[in-house]
Write a protein that holds these residues in place. Sequence first.
Motif, PDB file in Angstrom:
ATOM      1  N   GLN A 181       0.940  -1.245  -0.247  1.00 15.64           N
ATOM      2  CA  GLN A 181      -0.150   0.215   0.045  1.00 15.64           C
ATOM      3  C   GLN A 181       0.759   1.350   0.229  1.00 15.64           C
ATOM      4  N   SER A 182       2.306   1.364   0.841  1.00 11.18           N
ATOM      5  CA  SER A 182       2.839   2.504   0.508  1.00 11.18           C
ATOM      6  C   SER A 182       3.747   2.786  -0.937  1.00 11.18           C
ATOM      7  N   GLU A 183       3.635   1.717  -1.650  1.00 10.46           N
ATOM      8  CA  GLU A 183       4.129   1.636  -2.926  1.00 10.46           C
ATOM      9  C   GLU A 183       3.040   2.663  -3.936  1.00 10.46           C
ATOM     10  N   LYS A 184       2.025   1.592  -3.621  1.00  5.92           N
ATOM     11  CA  LYS A 184       1.350   2.277  -4.531  1.00  5.92           C
ATOM     12  C   LYS A 184       0.435   3.967  -4.261  1.00  5.92           C
ATOM     13  N   THR A 185       0.921   4.077  -2.896  1.00  6.91           N
ATOM     14  CA  THR A 185       0.138   5.507  -2.117  1.00  6.91           C
ATOM     15  C   THR A 185       1.417   6.570  -2.495  1.00  6.91           C
ATOM     16  N   ALA A 186       2.802   6.022  -2.957  1.00 10.59           N
ATOM     17  CA  ALA A 186       3.705   6.576  -3.060  1.00 10.59           C
ATOM     18  C   ALA A 186       3.601   6.968  -4.918  1.00 10.59           C
ATOM     19  N   VAL A 187       3.019   5.762  -5.256  1.00  8.11           N
ATOM     20  CA  VAL A 187       3.058   6.400  -7.243  1.00  8.11           C
ATOM     21  C   VAL A 187       1.308   7.471  -6.921  1.00  8.11           C
ATOM     22  N   LEU A 188       0.873   7.480  -6.678  1.00  5.86           N
ATOM     23  CA  LEU A 188      -1.011   8.244  -6.844  1.00  5.86           C
ATOM     24  C   LEU A 188      -0.294   9.460  -6.532  1.00  5.86           C
ATOM     25  N   LEU A 289      -7.364   5.626  -2.018  1.00 12.11           N
ATOM     26  CA  LEU A 289      -7.458   5.201  -3.205  1.00 12.11           C
ATOM     27  C   LEU A 289      -6.125   3.834  -3.377  1.00 12.11           C
ATOM     28  N   SER A 290      -5.213   3.501  -2.621  1.00 12.55           N
ATOM     29  CA  SER A 290      -4.510   3.039  -2.812  1.00 12.55           C
ATOM     30  C   SER A 290      -4.827   1.255  -1.774  1.00 12.55           C
ATOM     31  N   GLU A 291      -5.591   2.241  -0.780  1.00  7.46           N
ATOM     32  CA  GLU A 291      -6.542   1.229   0.472  1.00  7.46           C
ATOM     33  C   GLU A 291      -7.062   0.537  -0.408  1.00  7.46           C
ATOM     34  N   LEU A 292      -7.805   0.873  -1.225  1.00  5.68           N
ATOM     35  CA  LEU A 292      -9.492   0.296  -1.688  1.00  5.68           C
ATOM     36  C   LEU A 292      -8.687  -0.191  -3.070  1.00  5.68           C
ATOM     37  N   HIS A 293      -7.043  -0.442  -3.812  1.00  4.29           N
ATOM     38  CA  HIS A 293      -6.654  -0.677  -5.025  1.00  4.29           C
ATOM     39  C   HIS A 293      -6.405  -2.315  -3.883  1.00  4.29           C
ATOM     40  N   CYS A 294      -5.762  -2.202  -2.503  1.00  2.88           N
ATOM     41  CA  CYS A 294      -5.272  -3.229  -1.760  1.00  2.88           C
ATOM     42  C   CYS A 294      -6.620  -3.887  -1.628  1.00  2.88           C
ATOM     43  N   LEU A 295      -7.702  -3.619  -1.383  1.00  2.00           N
ATOM     44  CA  LEU A 295      -9.023  -4.280  -0.322  1.00  2.00           C
ATOM     45  C   LEU A 295      -9.420  -4.557  -1.917  1.00  2.00           C
TER      46      LEU A 295
END
Length: 331
Positions: A181-188, A289-295
């Motif tokens: 989730q950290s990676e996805k947050t960083a990307v966004l 939004l990264s949390e949503l994608h992980c879910l």
Amino acid sequence: MFKRLLALFTRNDSPASAMPRAGSSTQPPLSIDEDERIQEAFLGLVLGVHSPQDIALNHFEHKSLKRLRSLADSGLGDVQLVPRMPSVLPRLMSYFRDPETTSKELADLIGRDLVSVTEVMRLANSPYYRRSSAARSLEQAVVVLGQRGLRQLAANLLIKPLFTGHKGHFSNLAGPLLWTQSEKTAVLYAAMAHDAGSDEFVAYLAGLVANLGLLVGCRVLDQAFDGQQTPSSREFRQCWQSASRDLAVGVARVWELPDGVGDVLQGLQVETGLPDTCASQQLYAAERLSELHCLHQHGRRELPAPGEFTASSLLQTYYPLMLSEMRRFTG
């Protein structure tokens, strides 16, 4: 692996990059109920308890929260709980900010970490770059990747082990998930900074370290856990997350990360509603939004069409960008 890494290094302007900017003056929230449900569901994955209850704190929860607060008050001095900054990170950040830094100097710095060398060489010689001849030295690979790709790769390689190197019930459960989730947050968040003309690397770094407080929180839970009680109350979850936010800000300051990192993390510390500043609103949106994608990837949520997504107007603004960036990120 490469598709995910490449998504971090190459981002062309696209329709998604023309998303409107968020701001408290022009984006009044419609409702943050769905934002909160996303966050609660993600914390369910992190803690392994998917249905928090409106009950009093149990002994395990009391003990864990007390330890978290004392850790923050003590200046984050417990080396068993608080991750130490990778020793090479300050010099790496300094090198990236110096326009006079040569590719050889960067190669020499990265060359001290054999894992970094392996990843840099492998990525530089991947089919994506379509070079007529392979990069045969680390210096050549540095030139191929470019400074933007190299610094994000380096940040990943330095910070990822912090999420995967600690043993314990909650750390084992949450560490890989928090890193993803950290990676996805960083990307966004870096994509949002790109659109706003802000420092992408500071944004990327803020996204990567935003979960360090939760990571410390999991280590505290490991120490207090005896298998008899679980973090089941909604009150604990709220207090635990708030204390973890404080710890993330503290870690950023102890590590002496760029001021922008600590400031944007500090801006997330609001009791209700959305953050006040545009930068912190964007990080808030990137996190939800990264949390949503992980879910979604764990089978807990569907990803609706943009017109069917019901959340705060802030999340609605960036939802199409999330869909675009995550397609690139996951390949």
